[in-house]
Structures are given as C-alpha cells and as structure tokens.
Scaffold this active site. Sequence first.
Site, PDB file in Angstrom:
ATOM      1  CG  ASP A   1      -2.232  -0.718   1.007  1.00  0.00           C
ATOM      2  OD1 ASP A   1      -2.656  -0.849  -0.158  1.00  0.00           O
ATOM      3  OD2 ASP A   1      -2.836  -1.163   2.007  1.00  0.00           O
TER       4      ASP A   1
ATOM      5  NE  ARG B   1      -1.001   1.868   4.047  1.00  0.00           N
ATOM      6  CZ  ARG B   1      -1.499   2.942   3.432  1.00  0.00           C
ATOM      7  NH1 ARG B   1      -2.790   3.228   3.547  1.00  0.00           N
ATOM      8  NH2 ARG B   1      -0.728   3.735   2.718  1.00  0.00           N
TER       9      ARG B   1
ATOM     10  NE  ARG C   1      -8.150   2.478   7.905  1.00  0.00           N
ATOM     11  CZ  ARG C   1      -7.569   2.162   6.752  1.00  0.00           C
ATOM     12  NH1 ARG C   1      -6.490   2.798   6.366  1.00  0.00           N
ATOM     13  NH2 ARG C   1      -8.062   1.199   5.996  1.00  0.00           N
TER      14      ARG C   1
ATOM     15  CG  HIS D   1      -8.126   7.478   4.648  1.00  0.00           C
ATOM     16  ND1 HIS D   1      -7.312   6.732   3.814  1.00  0.00           N
ATOM     17  CD2 HIS D   1      -7.637   7.293   5.893  1.00  0.00           C
ATOM     18  CE1 HIS D   1      -6.380   6.118   4.522  1.00  0.00           C
ATOM     19  NE2 HIS D   1      -6.563   6.450   5.798  1.00  0.00           N
TER      20      HIS D   1
ATOM     21  CB  CYS E   1      -4.881   7.330  -2.288  1.00  0.00           C
ATOM     22  SG  CYS E   1      -6.556   7.283  -1.822  1.00  0.00           S
TER      23      CYS E   1
HETATM   24  C1  LIG Z   1      -8.301   7.528  -0.479  1.00  0.00           C
HETATM   25  N1  LIG Z   1      -7.644   6.892   0.564  1.00  0.00           N
HETATM   26  C2  LIG Z   1      -8.485   6.173   1.323  1.00  0.00           C
HETATM   27  C3  LIG Z   1      -6.324   7.026   0.851  1.00  0.00           C
HETATM   28  N2  LIG Z   1      -5.894   8.122   1.166  1.00  0.00           N
HETATM   29  N3  LIG Z   1      -5.521   5.973   0.869  1.00  0.00           N
HETATM   30  C4  LIG Z   1      -5.753   4.688   0.357  1.00  0.00           C
HETATM   31  C5  LIG Z   1      -5.300   3.656   1.302  1.00  0.00           C
HETATM   32  C6  LIG Z   1      -5.611   2.266   0.874  1.00  0.00           C
HETATM   33  C7  LIG Z   1      -5.097   1.216   1.790  1.00  0.00           C
HETATM   34  N4  LIG Z   1      -5.396  -0.094   1.264  1.00  0.00           N
HETATM   35  C8  LIG Z   1      -5.679   1.335   3.186  1.00  0.00           C
HETATM   36  O1  LIG Z   1      -6.758   0.817   3.427  1.00  0.00           O
HETATM   37  O2  LIG Z   1      -5.052   1.935   4.054  1.00  0.00           O
END
Ligand SMILES: CN(C)C(=N)NCCC[C@H](N)C(=O)O
Length: 283
Positions: free
Chosen positions: A79, A104, A149, A178, A272
């Site tokens: 990621d 992560r 988160r 997010h 992202c």
């Molecule tokens: C738009 N978004 C949510 C972001 N800013 N980041 C994507 C993160 C994806 C990762 N698989 C996760 O779930 O953290």
Amino acid sequence: MPLATLPAATSGDRTGTARHYLMCRPEFFAVTYAINPWMDPDQGADTAQAVRQWEELRAAYERLGHKVSLIDPVDGLPDMVFAANGALVVDGRVYGAKFTHAERTAEGPAYLRWFADRSFETMEPTHTNEGEGDFLTLDDVVLAGTGFRTDVAAHVEAQEFVGRPVVTLRLIDPRFYHLDTALFPLDGHNVAYYPGAFSEGSRNVLRRMFPDAVIATEEDAAVLGLNAVSDGANVVINAEATGLSRELERLGYNVVRVELSELRKAGGGPKCCTLEIREATGA
Ligand SMILES: CN(C)C(=N)NCCC[C@H](N)C(=O)O
C-alpha cells in the site's frame, strides 16, 4: 525557489498554482490483505496494470506543470503507493503518519525519513493518524477526518505542530474511511464533498464553513470521485465520476480524467497516490 502560477484553465477564468507532489511507483502493489471494504485478497490486483495507470497519473501532473518527486517503494509494503497517507506537510513542517493497521506500520518511518534526509522539519507523531488521507489543507484551516483511522488526539497534535486551526470532521460510512474519500479542496477556500459520509454535526459544520461547496452524489463518491486533486483550476479525477466531472466543468474547472481502476481495488484513487509537499514560504 517558489513554484510558478499556472496559466488559467482553458475552460474558465480560474487560475491554478503549480504544486510539488511526492509519489511512490507501485512496483510492489498487491491486494494481499483486507483493511477496508474495497479490498478483496481473493480477487488480488494486477501490478503491471497498476504501474501503467499510475504512470498516466504522474504524466498528467507533469503536463499540468506540477513537480513530482519520488520515494522508493519498499518490497512487502503493497500500500506504499498511497503516498497521501505518508505524512502531512504544511509550511515545510512534516507531521509523520502512524498507521492504524500493522500491515502499514513501516510506511510511517519510511516517509518521515525521506523528508528528514532532505532537511525538512519533521515530527514523529504520538497519535494514530494517516497523513493527508485524513488531513486536508486549505489556506486558513486544516480539515481532519476521524471515525475509522485517525485519532482526534492527532488532530490536536497536528494543530500544535503546523500552526493552523484543525477542524475535526466525523466519518460514518466504512466505504469512506479516510477524509480524502469524501471531500477534496477545490482551492484554498472551497471544497467538494459527499454529505452522506459525515455525521450530522459534521455536515452542519461543512454547510456553515462552505456555503458554496460542490455537493457530490453517492454515485460519484462510490467510484472514489472525491479522491481528486485540484490546483485551483485543474482537477485530476477518477474517470468514472462522470456527474461530478460535468459539474466541475460547468463551474469552469479544467477536468483531467484518469483511469486508476487497479488501485481502486485497494481502496485508493488519484489523491491517495499524491502527497502534497507544501514548502516553507518564509512568511
Ligand atoms: C483515499 N484513501 C483512502 C487514501 N488516502 N488511501 C488509500 C489507502 C488504501 C489502503 N489499502 C488502506 O486501506 O489503508
């Protein structure tokens, strides 16, 4: 050296400003775990296709006159392509990320090291936060998401460090985990957002702060249409967000459509993949 002012978008009289973005080539991208509702390890993802789509995004930024810097991807961190989550950078001050999920965790120090190696003023966070995934910076305020988160305690910590007021917004729909899945700054003073992603109190806050906001439909939000990047005149947006794109064009924005379907399998879109480096202005 200050970045130049971009020429006005061709479809209107809006003026964009050149930006500096940090991106991470998705050489090790994969969907091997599920930490959001978009991810399905049984379906997986095509790394080569993700790289091709990501290269198009990078080329789109460069065509618009933006500067793109790169951080080396790390094997075992699939990621890491989602650079927006790596930090929050305001006026050259870098507030590091501290990820919610163990998968992560190692990304936080990797991104912070990139900035420290380039003499930015960095801060290791005490509290859980996922960088620009949940912190979106406008001229006079930073909007901050919580609910899935990022801890509210990180909002307070970030405010102290970057010295701009931080406004907490509560997210309530797991698809929009997010803040940058549900809202994006159109310029330094206005935003586009999908109200259904927010608690009632936060919807009221957004209405009050942004009476002229562009309101997106669930349909456009559900293809991560709000995970877009605007320089004030040009908006880089997922191609599938057709209604929102048309509305932005009607308002005079130059809309640049990109296809990032492979990265959406991990729950990510253009924003992202893009961490804005806001350098110190000396002001
Ligand atoms: C738009 N978004 C949510 C972001 N800013 N980041 C994507 C993160 C994806 C990762 N698989 C996760 O779930 O953290």
